[in-house]
Design an enzyme around this catalytic site. Structure first.
Site, PDB file in Angstrom:
ATOM      1  N   HIS A 268      41.502  35.292  33.203  1.00 32.38           N
ATOM      2  CA  HIS A 268      41.925  35.233  34.605  1.00 32.38           C
ATOM      3  C   HIS A 268      43.448  35.340  34.709  1.00 32.38           C
ATOM      4  O   HIS A 268      43.979  36.030  35.573  1.00 32.38           O
ATOM      5  CB  HIS A 268      41.465  33.917  35.248  1.00 32.38           C
TER       6      HIS A 268
ATOM      7  N   LYS B 235      26.875  25.215  45.521  1.00 33.11           N
ATOM      8  CA  LYS B 235      27.014  25.325  44.064  1.00 33.11           C
ATOM      9  C   LYS B 235      27.624  24.064  43.485  1.00 33.11           C
ATOM     10  O   LYS B 235      28.332  23.332  44.159  1.00 33.11           O
ATOM     11  CB  LYS B 235      27.916  26.527  43.734  1.00 33.11           C
TER      12      LYS B 235
ATOM     13  N   ARG C 183      34.866  42.103  33.067  1.00 37.34           N
ATOM     14  CA  ARG C 183      34.921  41.956  31.618  1.00 37.34           C
ATOM     15  C   ARG C 183      34.029  42.967  30.906  1.00 37.34           C
ATOM     16  O   ARG C 183      34.096  43.112  29.706  1.00 37.34           O
ATOM     17  CB  ARG C 183      34.503  40.539  31.211  1.00 37.34           C
TER      18      ARG C 183
ATOM     19  N   SER D 241      33.810  31.464  31.804  1.00 41.69           N
ATOM     20  CA  SER D 241      34.020  30.048  32.116  1.00 41.69           C
ATOM     21  C   SER D 241      32.832  29.187  31.695  1.00 41.69           C
ATOM     22  O   SER D 241      32.999  28.118  31.118  1.00 41.69           O
ATOM     23  CB  SER D 241      34.287  29.867  33.614  1.00 41.69           C
TER      24      SER D 241
END
Lengths: 158, 158, 158, 158, 158, 158
Positions: free
Chosen positions: C17, C41, C90, C128
């Site tokens: 990031h 979430k 990614r 993450s």
């Protein structure tokens, strides 16, 4: 004693190929680098040139030898009694092709197992065809191939 | 002032390419459409034809210019001091190829950043090679390319 | 003046990031790092913690600011008159998800353009969720996240 | 002597897992089947049940042993001086996840190499989660798992 | 009465193609196997040979007929009032290509619907191009193609 | 007479689902829309609500009926003597999952064939889960779902 074969066109080899060879030579007792020659395909480097390059690049590894294969790889491995076919995979696209190839090879000879290793992230970008195109434009490929390959490419595209 | 380059073969351009150019021209201060010419590849339209087509298609956009590139794109961008390379992506297959290309370009010159835009869904289907095949069969391509491209294709395949 | 927003959960941010933020801050005049909060979430770090971490990590960048968004990102961007939504990708899996998200956001507001940058190869591995699992097993994450994130993760899993 | 570890949740094992174990046991001198236990995940079968099932399924293989791992797999392998982590791959989706995992494990300990084998085509369809769902609906799973697993699943969902 | 067309190059047909034809013939009232001929492509078997092979392979199926198509497939189907275009898919790579093709065909004629069937797992590995390469090396293809195709391939590569 | 079943959660249905139903109803003699209910999954709309919504949305189609299935879909189809299971596919991600599911269903009952249709490009972006999230943020979903679904979603998230 565990023998593995690592076949490829190596037209030319990249630092990614060398990375796989070094890591595989540390795992297996013997590693045979197999330069594949298919008369129906066009190569930049001749079979003899590719074998010679691979030999120079692996000369410091006692358990690595180089051979030429112009027949079916499963027949080639059977004759040499090698049961492991090692393939390097740079990502999903490579794997898609390799997955099918490994299943076809097992259909031809179920005693030959294909094992895959993944290329280190910093070599993911290295594809022989792209490097040749780059070299043809005189781009800087010094971080992508071993020095002797860089010289050989320069000679080809001079 | 933010300049971006949008390179492609544009052999020929589709409505998808035009869509990306219009949206990019609204974002960046200047957009350079780069017609890529690789002497090792075969094109239906010559480099001059492709440059001419792109100029006609972008003539109403003040901040869009067209140039020809027959060298390495990163060298081309360095000379023009353009730091952004823009690419349109129609889906996963495109991205897979573009992902690798962008990493190779960064390996060649880390100051050049590749940015990706996704094609609008209605243009996802438009691939230059498929449109050429369609035109060769005299299929109806009027909803796939700008009118002047449709005419140029008809002329080629008459 | 070109403003872009870089939204994410940043739960926690990785070196990947930070890599995107640094490269984006060099391209755009202003970059707004948007910490996304979705009440449905579950996060390891609270919204306040994530905003605070991002502020500390970007404090040396004059043109980077941090904000919290707990509404729809397109509404959030409209109010701030930001027309560019920047996303880091990614690899293929990320892109597949991002591709759809970008099309949905354009369906909601066609003036907001999503641009994608690809993560540098050495950061491809950094996800993450995987880093959190690693930290929960007290694995060595010092090469994966900034030092202050490593400390924050250790504190969470002590 | 070449030792390899084959880690997995095995919740429960399928005929695909057994296929990989049999083929791997024929290649490597020793194969350690590692039942992974992650306290944050929910399993249908307890760690003890899964270890017991794997032991029964591999009892006729002299060079196969079973162990439980509730820590980081790279730490687990280091302690046992096992340098090869073997993974079975059923196709592109599996590989995408495995590719990333293998790179993360190499980032944690570069001496541990991940090797991949592909599942035989007839077992491609077998995913533990789908088999559990099938068993919960009392579907016929007799061609998907070993008999003792079929019985164990029936007992769970009676 | 539901008519479907199953187009392909069939250069040569594999057991996978035959599997799709048999299953499709059980679903649809009439199945037209369409041998596609594109003058710009090179084939190992001529259009006449491929039509003849397909006729022999489907002779025992009353509701299956074979035709040659050297124009646009959607035009071909319109003339015959066939509204269903059936395609076999061996996996993700095939589907990626087929997905785009189906959308382009719908753009050309929205009344023609493409339906996909997936190849049985045991035939996933069978790709005509790979089988030709294999035959050129005199590999054993008897489990990959019908006997008459195996003979035809042997004759070609003798 | 050719009967097909189109199963799904439809929690809630999108314009993409309706598009598939309309196109399928034009192909098959009878289409059974099957609302799948799995007691282990959580839905926003109850099984009864979903059946009712689907009935209202298909009321103008004479050859379309709606049924609830809370058992294994292959058992459900066998009892009703329906041999075709129709699935809509929005792209590669969907297909990857569907491919596996279709092979598992064939493993359970080889007489049931799965046929796939691709969603029209303009509906590619429509995923029920994303639309629910959007609705929860009071985003504008009027172009994504039929009016009665938009109202039902608003009522749920008021």
């Amino acid at each position: 004693m565990l023998k593995a074969a690592f076949p490829g066109s190596f037209d030319p080899p990249t630092l990614g190929h060398i990375n796989i060879i070094q890591r595989a030579a540390a795992i297996f007792d013997e590693l045979l680098v197999v330069v594949a020659e298919n008369r129906r395909k066009k190569y930049l480097f001749s079979a003899e040139e590719r074998v010679s390059i691979m030999q120079k690049l692996t000369v410091d590894r006692d358990n690595v030898t180089v051979a030429l294969c112009d027949s079916l790889i499963v027949d080639f491995l059977q004759k040499r009694e090698i049961g492991i076919l090692l393939r390097g995979v740079r990502g999903l696209d490579d794997f898609s092709y390799e997955f099918e190839l490994s299943m076809m090879n097992r259909a031809l000879d179920s005693r030959i197992e294909t094992l895959f290793m993944t290329t280190d992230p910093k070599y993911i970008v290295l594809r022989s065809s792209a490097i040749k195109e780059l070299a043809s434009f005189h781009g800087n490929i010094s971080n992508m191939v071993p020095p002797l390959v860089a010289e050989a490419l320069e000679a080809k595209y001079r």
